[in-house]
Design a protein around this motif. Structure first.
Motif, PDB file in Angstrom:
ATOM      1  N   GLU B 166       0.814  -1.213   0.000  1.00 17.61           N
ATOM      2  CA  GLU B 166       0.000   0.000   0.000  1.00 17.61           C
ATOM      3  C   GLU B 166       0.851   1.269   0.000  1.00 17.61           C
ATOM      4  O   GLU B 166       0.361   2.339  -0.322  1.00 17.61           O
ATOM      5  N   ASN B 167       2.087   1.138   0.402  1.00 21.33           N
ATOM      6  CA  ASN B 167       2.930   2.322   0.464  1.00 21.33           C
ATOM      7  C   ASN B 167       4.373   1.948   0.115  1.00 21.33           C
ATOM      8  O   ASN B 167       5.274   2.042   0.936  1.00 21.33           O
ATOM      9  N   PRO B 186       0.349   9.231  -5.320  1.00 16.45           N
ATOM     10  CA  PRO B 186      -0.536   8.228  -4.710  1.00 16.45           C
ATOM     11  C   PRO B 186      -0.949   7.075  -5.629  1.00 16.45           C
ATOM     12  O   PRO B 186      -1.181   5.973  -5.149  1.00 16.45           O
ATOM     13  N   MET B 187      -1.030   7.317  -6.942  1.00 10.08           N
ATOM     14  CA  MET B 187      -1.560   6.266  -7.803  1.00 10.08           C
ATOM     15  C   MET B 187      -0.491   5.290  -8.288  1.00 10.08           C
ATOM     16  O   MET B 187      -0.736   4.483  -9.168  1.00 10.08           O
ATOM     17  N   ARG B 188       0.715   5.372  -7.692  1.00 14.44           N
ATOM     18  CA  ARG B 188       1.828   4.583  -8.229  1.00 14.44           C
ATOM     19  C   ARG B 188       1.637   3.076  -8.109  1.00 14.44           C
ATOM     20  O   ARG B 188       2.287   2.311  -8.797  1.00 14.44           O
ATOM     21  N   ASN B 189       0.750   2.639  -7.210  1.00 14.19           N
ATOM     22  CA  ASN B 189       0.554   1.192  -7.072  1.00 14.19           C
ATOM     23  C   ASN B 189      -0.832   0.743  -7.531  1.00 14.19           C
ATOM     24  O   ASN B 189      -1.339  -0.276  -7.097  1.00 14.19           O
ATOM     25  N   GLU B 190      -1.458   1.552  -8.385  1.00 20.43           N
ATOM     26  CA  GLU B 190      -2.768   1.161  -8.941  1.00 20.43           C
ATOM     27  C   GLU B 190      -2.556   0.368 -10.228  1.00 20.43           C
ATOM     28  O   GLU B 190      -1.568   0.546 -10.940  1.00 20.43           O
ATOM     29  N   LEU B 207      -8.245   4.094 -16.375  1.00 16.86           N
ATOM     30  CA  LEU B 207      -7.305   3.779 -15.299  1.00 16.86           C
ATOM     31  C   LEU B 207      -5.931   4.390 -15.560  1.00 16.86           C
ATOM     32  O   LEU B 207      -5.332   5.015 -14.677  1.00 16.86           O
ATOM     33  N   LYS B 210      -5.759   8.147 -15.063  1.00 18.69           N
ATOM     34  CA  LYS B 210      -5.709   8.552 -13.655  1.00 18.69           C
ATOM     35  C   LYS B 210      -4.276   8.500 -13.140  1.00 18.69           C
ATOM     36  O   LYS B 210      -3.830   9.381 -12.409  1.00 18.69           O
TER      37      LYS B 210
END
Lengths: 676, 263
Positions: B166-167, B186-190, B207, B210
């Protein structure tokens, strides 16, 4: 020896799985003299005679509820009528009713330790389905108990005096309430609190659900009362370091940490705080949302209202220079040379009220708690909305001081989360305080949109459901069933990505402030305290009650009582109720001058002991020594300290150490009865 | 540092730079990569239906080879890494799976004994980012680079154990070691949505856009990734606004490796 065996149905608990009538008949096998059949319940059959030198089951019967009055009477009558010298009760766990049945035996004139329990419920009927196999097993268990009772010796309990003083560990609302109740009953109480002031988490809260009365307003009078009560001695900024002894006679060592301020001289004026140059230390009481100085009073209503020097941040303790507070102090109360003080005191009882903490959110990266100032925890929100808090009670975003137009609450952050990072249990208070937070926002800012993400809304409690409905219906708080997947900081706002389970769709929207309802866990020191008190804790670290229904405020360790969150998640009224109950139980012991001790303690045979001392190291209670006995090097057991665990008996290589009531011979006989 | 290396099929076709730069950099950093013999496609997807083993067999064969040779196995493509680590975990923890594999081929006796690393893990654990920092000759000073993890590299976190799912921070640490500024957004792990590109291109586009918007708004000028599918989607979606390359390409640049066969 004339033995009687009683088989309990426990309603259908045992009867449905074990053929109780057959069991009552078959326990007599091998011991029968002429009796042809047993007709249980109605007319228990009795062997006409048995030679006194031969052990025989001369009486057996089954009964619906042996623990009920009729059942107990059946036992006492049989003891008298048939001259029973040993009794076996086939029923539930001895933890449940051994004491009940032994008392009954005693009433009939039998030494209570000549009665044994065969546990055919928890260890048989409840865990088996096959009736025939369960009945066979029950018979084996009964025969083992018969074999044990054959070798039972009458035992007589001793006595020890009760120290008429209570120790309460933890100065939150639980500890304060317990201390006040014990003190009111006329007993001396020492209330030990780790932080500089009593008050605990409740002092940090704004309003309390569901009545919305002010937390501080109802708590601070109690804090003052505790401080001024003639029977209560406060030890703030103090920790319990060591506990020894047993119920009625504990000894605790308390470390009174050096405050650096003489409590007797200090007037609480606060001049020293103004003089302190170290002003940027995160304020614990404000959940880090404001700063404090190195010498500080935790909060305005602190009890005692005396500052403490935080040595980790104090310029003098770090660099050897400063002492500005000393210069500013008129009454000359500052004392840099003060050192920790250790005091030892004796207590009859101990109440553990060590409280809780919200879990750390490091493992919950998706909520961005560490990355965004406007993502806060519920405890931080309490300070944010509190009139004595860092914003004076104004709802302002930590990042830019604006009033949020939308606030998003996320519930179950780590609660009901069976993965390694979370807690499997429900934290119980979050649903209600979140509804409270939502209402508090709406009352101040009706135009602010408030949404709550939840898994389930749980509101069992007096006026709780009505309160939650008010949030939804009267205040228009939007409740969304679903978990938030991610909180994204973007352009000064926060984007929420979530699932709306009732809409069965994705939720993607922007908000201004996110409040996380972090799970609660036992406070960090609970584990240490539990070990000191030999008080068992559950898998989640909460202190365990001796019985979850029937002994909910007692620890399994005699003389140790539990209350508050240390025992499990609960709200303020439940905590106060449990604290009063714990106090009541504690008073019950303090009222007595002497306590009866368990005679099932270890005993060393002086003729067999070779003085190796293995048992001394094994004993967790320090009950064994080779001093004070009749012979040098030969050990003797202090029966007042011995808890009867049997560790020494198992460790003893020469067989000198034996546990009364569980002797080697008895246990071997049980094993033989089961296996041969 | 002696490892077996599993390149995977995408790295032999559309993602050649990812592979080639990795091999050249390894040479320069004295990591010995021995390509595993007669490897097959990893299957690209780890099926969640327990009854299917067909797409896991290739991974098992590779893992058996690694165990027998007694060397850790290194993967590079995020999808291969994901599948092989998941299969390894299942082999170690699921007796029924082991039995099914054995039933299929009696020689395939495997219980998760091999060790699997991602190339990035080798850089972190076996070379060390501090060493890399010393070894680079062309520090990427002044560049603002965002890491794009996507989904496969990190999840499921307890199996892959690559970084906090998550981080995550490992790629940022890597970027900093190369002298550039790491842009954490924030979207680096989507997920890039690449798996749905053929079925529902609009979903994928939504996706990826974003992710790009999030990276751009946090000031990223370039993205690095470890996944061919992510690289393709992001490069398409960014429309040239961002330079999207593989992390091994960035490493090669920082190490001044220039004999790369550009296609």
């Amino acid at each position: 020896m004339r033995i009687g065996v009683f088989v309990c149905h426990c309603g259908n608990n045992i009867k449905a799985t074990v053929d109780v009538a057959l069991l009552a008949e078959r326990v007599r096998e091998g011991f029968l003299w002429g009796a042809s059949s047993v007709s249980p319940s109605v007319s228990p059959s009795v062997s006409p005679s048995a030679s006194p030198s031969v052990t025989s089951v001369v009486f057996s019967a089954d009964y619906m509820y042996l623990c009920a009055e009729g059942g107990q009477k059946m036992i006492t009558d049989a003891i008298t009528e048939h001259g029973l010298e040993g009794v076996v009760v086939c029923a539930c766990s001895p933890r449940m009713h051994e004491a009940t049945f032994r008392k009954a035996a005693q009433r009939a004139g039998l030494n209570p330790y000549k009665l044994e329990i065969a546990n055919i419920r928890e260890q048989c009927s409840w865990v088996h389905a096959d009736k025939k196999a369960a009945t066979d097993k029950a018979l084996s268990l009964a025969k083992a108990a018969i074999a044990k009772v054959k070798l039972a010796k009458p035992l007589f309990p001793g006595e020890n005096t009760v120290e008429k003083r209570a120790l309460v560990i933890g100065g939150g609302i639980a500890g304060i309430q317990a201390a006040l109740d014990i003190a009111e009953a006329g007993f001396a109480v020492d209330l030990v609190e780790k932080t500089p002031s009593i008050g605990g988490k409740m002092a940090q809260l704004d309003k309390t659900f569901p009545t919305l009365d002010c937390s501080a307003c109802i708590l601070t009078p109690k804090m003052v009362e505790a401080a001024s009560h003639e029977n209560i001695t406060l030890h703030t900024y103090s920790e319990v370091e060591k506990v020894e002894g047993f119920v009625g006679s504990f000894t605790a060592v308390i470390r009174k940490k050096a405050r650096g301020v003489n409590i007797k001289k200090c007037t609480g004026c606060g001049d020293c705080l103004a003089a302190c140059p170290m002003k940027k230390i995160p304020n614990e009481f404000e959940s880090g949302m404001a700063n404090r100085t190195a010498i500080y009073i935790p909060f305005a209503q602190a009890v005692p209202n005396v500052p403490v020097i935080d040595r980790n941040h104090c310029a003098y303790f770090k660099n050897g220079k400063c002492k500005r507070c000393e210069g500013a102090c008129q009454p000359k109360a500052i004392d840099f040379s003060q050192e920790d003080e250790l005091i030892a005191e004796r207590y009859g009882v101990i109440v553990a009220a060590t409280g809780y903490e919200p879990i750390a959110l490091d493992a919950f990266g998706e909520y961005g708690y560490h990355d965004n100032k406007d993502v806060i925890t519920s405890l931080e929100f309490e300070r944010l909305t509190n009139a004595s808090g860092p914003t004076g009670g104004k709802l302002l975003r930590p990042s830019d001081g604006r009033v949020p137009k939308r606030v998003t609450f996320i519930q179950c952050v780590g609660s009901r989360d069976a993965t390694a990072r979370g807690k499997p249990y429900c934290s119980k208070v979050c649903c209600m305080y979140t509804a409270k937070h939502a209402i508090l926002i709406k009352e101040k800012h009706p135009e602010t949109d408030v949404e709550v993400f939840y898994i389930d809304v749980r509101t069992p409690g007096k006026s709780f459901e009505e309160f939650y409905r008010r949030a939804v219906e009267a205040y228009g708080v939007r409740y969304i069933k679903g978990q938030v997947g991610k909180v994204i900081g973007e352009n000064g706002s926060l984007r929420i990505q979530a699932m709306d389970m009732l809409e069965n769709g994705r939720y993607d929207s922007v908000t201004d402030l996110v409040v996380l309802a972090a799970a609660v866990e036992p406070s960090a020191d609970t584990k240490k305290i539990a070990r000191m008190l030999a008080a068992p804790a559950d898998v989640n670290g909460f202190l365990s009650e001796a019985h979850p229904k029937l002994r909910p405020v007692e620890s399994a360790t005699a003389g140790v009582f539990l209350c508050g969150m240390a025992n499990g998640p609960k709200d303020i009224p439940e905590t106060v109720a449990q604290a009063s109950a714990a106090a009541c139980k504690a008073i019950g012991i303090l009222m007595k001058d002497k306590l009866v001790t368990n005679p099932c303690t270890a005993k060393a045979d002086e003729d067999l002991c070779n003085g190796c001392g293995l048992c001394v190291g094994v004993c967790p209670y320090g009950a064994i020594s080779s001093e004070g006995g009749a012979f040098p090097r030969v050990v003797c057991v202090n029966s007042a300290l011995c808890q009867g665990c049997g560790g020494c008996a198992a460790a003893c290589p020469s067989g000198a150490m034996d546990l009364q009531g569980f002797s080697h011979r008895q246990i071997t006989a049980e094993v033989d009865a089961l296996c041969l | 540092m002696d490892f077996l290396y599993y390149p995977g099929c995408t790295l032999s076709t559309t993602a050649k730079q990812l592979d080639e730069c990795a091999r050249l950099c390894a040479e320069k950093l004295r990591i010995k990569l021995e390509e595993i013999e007669s490897w097959q496609c990893c299957g690209a997807v780890f099926p969640l239906t327990s009854c299917r083993i067909d797409t896991k067999l290739a991974a098992v064969r590779v893992l058996v080879q690694a165990r027998n040779k007694g060397k850790p196995l290194v993967t590079l493509c995020a999808a291969c890494h994901h599948v092989i680590k998941q299969v390894n975990h299942q082999a170690a923890n699921d007796a029924e799976f082991r039995q099914t594999i054995k039933n299929y081929d009696a020689d395939l006796l495997y219980a998760g004994e091999a060790t699997v690393y991602h190339y990035m893990e080798v850089l972190r654990q076996h070379v060390g980012f501090d060493t890399i920092k010393e070894r680079i000759t062309n520090p990427q000073k002044g560049r603002r680079i965002g890491a794009y993890y996507g989904c496969l590299l990190l999840r499921p976190g307890e199996v892959i154990q690559f970084d906090d799912a998550e981080n995550p921070r490992i790629l940022e640490d890597f970027i900093r070691a190369l002298g550039a500024k790491a842009v954490s957004y924030p979207m680096r792990n989507e997920c890039c949505g690449g798996y749905r590109a053929l079925e529902d291109g609009d979903k994928t586009k939504a996706l990826t856009e974003k992710v790009i918007a999030s990276a751009v708004s946090h000031g990223a000028q370039a993205l690095v990734t470890a996944c061919p599918l992510c690289q393709y989607q992001m490069a398409m979606a960014s429309g040239g606004e961002l330079d999207v390359c593989y992390f091994t390409e960035l490493l090669a640049e920082a190490l001044d490796i220039d004999d790369i066969d550009d296609e």
